[in-house]
Each structure stands twice: as C-alpha cells, then as structure tokens.
Design a protein around this motif. Structure first.
Motif, mmCIF file in Angstrom:
data_model
loop_
_atom_site.group_PDB
_atom_site.id
_atom_site.type_symbol
_atom_site.label_atom_id
_atom_site.label_comp_id
_atom_site.label_asym_id
_atom_site.label_seq_id
_atom_site.Cartn_x
_atom_site.Cartn_y
_atom_site.Cartn_z
ATOM 1 N N PRO A 1 2.260 33.286 -13.097
ATOM 2 C CA PRO A 1 3.240 34.322 -12.734
ATOM 3 C C PRO A 1 3.732 34.235 -11.285
ATOM 4 C CG PRO A 1 1.296 35.318 -13.750
ATOM 5 C CD PRO A 1 1.026 33.865 -13.606
ATOM 6 N N GLU A 2 2.867 33.785 -10.375
ATOM 7 C CA GLU A 2 3.257 33.704 -8.968
ATOM 8 C C GLU A 2 3.662 32.290 -8.556
ATOM 9 O OE1 GLU A 2 -0.077 35.225 -6.863
ATOM 10 O OE2 GLU A 2 -0.029 37.142 -7.907
ATOM 11 N N GLY A 3 3.711 31.366 -9.490
ATOM 12 C CA GLY A 3 4.081 29.995 -9.156
ATOM 13 C C GLY A 3 3.008 29.302 -8.350
ATOM 14 N N PHE A 4 1.788 29.295 -8.828
ATOM 15 C CA PHE A 4 0.638 28.706 -8.151
ATOM 16 C C PHE A 4 0.932 27.267 -7.727
ATOM 17 C CE2 PHE A 4 -3.516 26.533 -8.413
ATOM 18 C CZ PHE A 4 -4.194 27.239 -7.446
ATOM 19 N N HIS B 1 0.864 -1.175 0.000
ATOM 20 C CA HIS B 1 0.000 0.000 0.000
ATOM 21 C C HIS B 1 0.907 1.233 0.000
ATOM 22 C CE1 HIS B 1 -3.452 -2.511 0.830
ATOM 23 N NE2 HIS B 1 -2.839 -3.025 1.875
ATOM 24 N N ILE B 2 0.742 2.103 -0.976
ATOM 25 C CA ILE B 2 1.573 3.294 -1.141
ATOM 26 C C ILE B 2 0.743 4.533 -0.847
ATOM 27 C CG2 ILE B 2 3.115 4.543 -2.705
ATOM 28 C CD1 ILE B 2 3.983 1.660 -2.306
ATOM 29 N N PHE B 3 1.273 5.408 -0.003
ATOM 30 C CA PHE B 3 0.667 6.701 0.323
ATOM 31 C C PHE B 3 1.689 7.765 -0.058
ATOM 32 C CE2 PHE B 3 0.474 10.256 3.285
ATOM 33 C CZ PHE B 3 -0.838 10.652 3.158
ATOM 34 N N VAL B 4 1.319 8.689 -0.942
ATOM 35 C CA VAL B 4 2.240 9.732 -1.407
ATOM 36 C C VAL B 4 1.587 11.091 -1.221
ATOM 37 C CG1 VAL B 4 3.549 10.607 -3.374
ATOM 38 C CG2 VAL B 4 3.174 8.165 -3.154
ATOM 39 N N ARG B 5 2.333 12.004 -0.624
ATOM 40 C CA ARG B 5 1.893 13.407 -0.493
ATOM 41 C C ARG B 5 2.872 14.229 -1.314
ATOM 42 N NH1 ARG B 5 2.401 17.748 3.521
ATOM 43 N NH2 ARG B 5 4.048 16.513 4.447
ATOM 44 N N ARG B 6 2.355 15.005 -2.256
ATOM 45 C CA ARG B 6 3.238 15.777 -3.136
ATOM 46 C C ARG B 6 2.693 17.174 -3.394
ATOM 47 N NH1 ARG B 6 2.222 11.106 -7.085
ATOM 48 N NH2 ARG B 6 0.043 11.399 -7.561
ATOM 49 N N LYS B 7 3.599 18.031 -3.822
ATOM 50 C CA LYS B 7 3.259 19.421 -4.119
ATOM 51 C C LYS B 7 3.443 19.632 -5.618
ATOM 52 C CE LYS B 7 4.193 23.577 -1.812
ATOM 53 N NZ LYS B 7 5.129 24.391 -1.057
ATOM 54 N N LYS B 8 2.428 20.225 -6.247
ATOM 55 C CA LYS B 8 2.504 20.551 -7.672
ATOM 56 C C LYS B 8 2.580 22.063 -7.818
ATOM 57 C CE LYS B 8 -1.078 18.751 -9.559
ATOM 58 N NZ LYS B 8 -2.152 18.058 -10.278
ATOM 59 N N ILE B 9 3.562 22.525 -8.579
ATOM 60 C CA ILE B 9 3.755 23.958 -8.779
ATOM 61 C C ILE B 9 3.605 24.256 -10.267
ATOM 62 C CG2 ILE B 9 5.355 25.894 -8.537
ATOM 63 C CD1 ILE B 9 6.729 24.209 -6.293
ATOM 64 N N CYS B 10 2.684 25.152 -10.578
ATOM 65 C CA CYS B 10 2.456 25.557 -11.962
ATOM 66 C C CYS B 10 3.538 26.564 -12.354
ATOM 67 C CB CYS B 10 1.067 26.172 -12.109
ATOM 68 S SG CYS B 10 0.723 26.731 -13.780
ATOM 69 N N LYS B 11 4.369 26.201 -13.320
ATOM 70 C CA LYS B 11 5.469 27.083 -13.753
ATOM 71 C C LYS B 11 4.975 28.225 -14.643
ATOM 72 C CE LYS B 11 8.946 23.447 -13.690
ATOM 73 N NZ LYS B 11 9.898 22.697 -14.515
ATOM 74 N N ARG B 12 3.843 28.042 -15.288
ATOM 75 C CA ARG B 12 3.325 29.057 -16.204
ATOM 76 C C ARG B 12 2.587 30.180 -15.473
ATOM 77 N NH1 ARG B 12 6.101 28.518 -20.809
ATOM 78 N NH2 ARG B 12 6.094 26.362 -21.471
#
Length: 82
Positions: free
Chosen positions: A46-49, A33-44
């Motif tokens: 302007p503020e790096g959403f 069983h795999i549990f993953v917590r990750r952060k996605k950053i939009c490069k396009r």
C-alpha cells in the motif's frame, strides 16, 4: 563454459529502477566487470515499499574467430620454412 546473465526486470508486482551502472573492462581476463545499483519498489504494498540493492557480475568478451588463428598459424609455418 559461461553462465547466462539474466538482469532483473520490472514485473507487474515489482518496479525496478536502475540508479547507477559502472562498466570496467579487464583486458587481462577478457571480461567486463559490471556494478549495478538499483531500486526495487513493491507495487502491491500500500505504501510502495522500496529497497535498494547492489549487483556485481562479469560479462565475458566474445572469443576471437578461429579463422584468424588458422591464418596466423599458416604465416608462422611459411616464415619458419624459408
């Protein structure tokens, strides 16, 4: 039939940073069983959403080779005939 697991990867538009990964083996079901917590950053953006997401999935263990099973079956037959 097993489903292929495609983990999220960084692209030219989105950067993916893995924050946490927990692997819990389950011998009864023969899966991890795999549990993953990750952060996605939009490069396009302007503020790096940035957004944070959690993913849970299972990875099946490889099956035992059939040769070993055949050998154990032969041994059982020899024992029962004696």
């Amino acid at each position: 039939m097993t489903k292929p697991i495609n983990e999220l990867k960084s692209t030219p538009f989105t950067e993916v940073i893995e924050l946490e990964r927990i692997v819990t083996p389950d011998e009864e079901k023969r899966v991890d069983h795999i549990f993953v917590r990750r952060k996605k950053i939009c490069k396009r953006h302007p503020e790096g959403f940035a957004t944070e997401e959690i993913a849970r999935f299972d990875i099946a263990w490889p099956e035992k080779p059939k040769e070993e099973l055949k050998e154990s079956a032969k041994e059982e037959v020899e024992i029962s005939t004696n």
